[in-house]
Design a protein around this motif. Sequence first.
Motif, mmCIF file in Angstrom:
data_model
loop_
_atom_site.group_PDB
_atom_site.id
_atom_site.type_symbol
_atom_site.label_atom_id
_atom_site.label_comp_id
_atom_site.label_asym_id
_atom_site.label_seq_id
_atom_site.Cartn_x
_atom_site.Cartn_y
_atom_site.Cartn_z
ATOM 1 N N LEU A 139 0.829 -1.194 0.000
ATOM 2 C CA LEU A 139 0.000 0.000 0.000
ATOM 3 C C LEU A 139 0.870 1.253 0.000
ATOM 4 O O LEU A 139 2.062 1.195 0.241
ATOM 5 N N ARG A 140 0.244 2.377 -0.319
ATOM 6 C CA ARG A 140 0.946 3.658 -0.323
ATOM 7 C C ARG A 140 0.102 4.696 0.394
ATOM 8 O O ARG A 140 -1.122 4.611 0.382
ATOM 9 N N HIS A 141 0.780 5.647 0.971
ATOM 10 C CA HIS A 141 0.069 6.527 1.903
ATOM 11 C C HIS A 141 -0.922 7.424 1.184
ATOM 12 O O HIS A 141 -1.947 7.778 1.750
ATOM 13 N N ILE A 142 -0.657 7.771 -0.069
ATOM 14 C CA ILE A 142 -1.538 8.734 -0.727
ATOM 15 C C ILE A 142 -2.913 8.133 -1.045
ATOM 16 O O ILE A 142 -3.882 8.853 -1.200
ATOM 17 N N SER A 143 -2.988 6.805 -1.110
ATOM 18 C CA SER A 143 -4.266 6.209 -1.459
ATOM 19 C C SER A 143 -5.119 5.944 -0.216
ATOM 20 O O SER A 143 -6.319 5.742 -0.328
ATOM 21 N N ARG A 144 -4.473 5.902 0.960
ATOM 22 C CA ARG A 144 -5.183 5.728 2.223
ATOM 23 C C ARG A 144 -6.124 4.516 2.180
ATOM 24 O O ARG A 144 -7.247 4.578 2.661
ATOM 25 N N GLU A 145 -5.678 3.458 1.563
ATOM 26 C CA GLU A 145 -6.537 2.289 1.451
ATOM 27 C C GLU A 145 -6.082 1.212 2.442
ATOM 28 O O GLU A 145 -5.028 1.318 3.056
ATOM 29 N N SER A 146 -6.919 0.210 2.573
ATOM 30 C CA SER A 146 -6.580 -0.936 3.399
ATOM 31 C C SER A 146 -6.443 -2.136 2.471
ATOM 32 O O SER A 146 -7.371 -2.452 1.726
ATOM 33 N N ILE A 147 -5.297 -2.784 2.526
ATOM 34 C CA ILE A 147 -5.043 -3.945 1.687
ATOM 35 C C ILE A 147 -4.776 -5.138 2.592
ATOM 36 O O ILE A 147 -3.935 -5.059 3.493
ATOM 37 N N LYS A 148 -5.513 -6.212 2.370
ATOM 38 C CA LYS A 148 -5.366 -7.435 3.184
ATOM 39 C C LYS A 148 -5.470 -7.120 4.664
ATOM 40 O O LYS A 148 -4.832 -7.763 5.503
ATOM 41 N N GLY A 149 -6.255 -6.120 4.997
ATOM 42 C CA GLY A 149 -6.461 -5.762 6.399
ATOM 43 C C GLY A 149 -5.395 -4.847 6.978
ATOM 44 O O GLY A 149 -5.509 -4.424 8.129
ATOM 45 N N PHE A 150 -4.367 -4.526 6.178
ATOM 46 C CA PHE A 150 -3.294 -3.652 6.645
ATOM 47 C C PHE A 150 -3.641 -2.195 6.351
ATOM 48 O O PHE A 150 -4.205 -1.875 5.307
ATOM 49 N N THR A 151 -3.260 -1.322 7.276
ATOM 50 C CA THR A 151 -3.359 0.113 7.070
ATOM 51 C C THR A 151 -2.055 0.755 7.525
ATOM 52 O O THR A 151 -1.300 0.164 8.304
ATOM 53 N N ALA A 152 -1.810 1.944 7.005
ATOM 54 C CA ALA A 152 -0.634 2.697 7.449
ATOM 55 C C ALA A 152 -0.970 4.174 7.361
ATOM 56 O O ALA A 152 -1.519 4.619 6.345
ATOM 57 N N ASP A 153 -0.661 4.899 8.389
ATOM 58 C CA ASP A 153 -0.916 6.340 8.422
ATOM 59 C C ASP A 153 0.395 7.101 8.476
ATOM 60 O O ASP A 153 1.274 6.784 9.283
ATOM 61 N N LEU A 154 0.478 8.087 7.605
ATOM 62 C CA LEU A 154 1.674 8.927 7.609
ATOM 63 C C LEU A 154 1.555 9.954 8.727
ATOM 64 O O LEU A 154 0.568 10.694 8.804
ATOM 65 N N ASN A 155 2.541 9.989 9.596
ATOM 66 C CA ASN A 155 2.588 10.971 10.676
ATOM 67 C C ASN A 155 3.809 11.849 10.429
ATOM 68 O O ASN A 155 4.940 11.464 10.733
#
Lengths: 110, 112
Positions: A48-64
């Motif tokens: 995943l990439r932060h600009i898409s703000r999506e959840s893939i396979k249950g994973f998320t990531a937030d840019l801080n």
Amino acid sequence: AQRVTQPEKLLSVFKGAPVELKCNYSYSGSPELFWYVQYSRQRLQLLLRHISRESIKGFTADLNKGETSFHLKKPFAQEEDSAMYYCALSVKTSYDKVIFGPGTSLSVIP
Amino acid sequence: EPEVTQTPSHQVTQMGQEVILRCVPISNHLYFYWYRQILGQKVEFLVSFYNNEISEKSEIFDDQFSVERPDGSNFTLKIRSTKLEDSAMYFCASSVTSGEAFFGQGTRLTVV
């Protein structure tokens, strides 16, 4: 200097437990961050990439940006999540390159 | 689904020999990259290539290395005189825009 750090080389969790893979970056420009995954004997693939703000396979990531972090999270780990995970930073000079962190090997224990 | 393909999957070569690693990027992609991963270590950037020329290279990419896009479809990495420390997995990647690189399956180079 541009840099990506992943403090954990190895991470083991039990199936069903929450997972957090840490990533910190150093970059003076506007960051574009990614998580790549490499399953056993397979190629690197974008998770995943932060600009898409999506959840893939249950994973998320937030840019801080304040903490310069981009941690990868999943509330309930599955055995099939066992893989090598790379945090990556896209650097915009005249052209583009992607800088990878050292990687974290995630092992999900049944 | 289009993929980046690399050949061969495994190359064994003697120290001092020249080796060429081949890649076929995804056809509408404009940016091309080589990365390497020494066993047990992280993925390292080697070089990026755009508009038929090198756009950026790392300190690893010294005079022993060269890249070429000879025919509009292949993208090659040549190591002129291999050393033992060149043994690694070499990944080719391509992208349309910045950042989202699609990787090949890699070529494992073993220098003996």
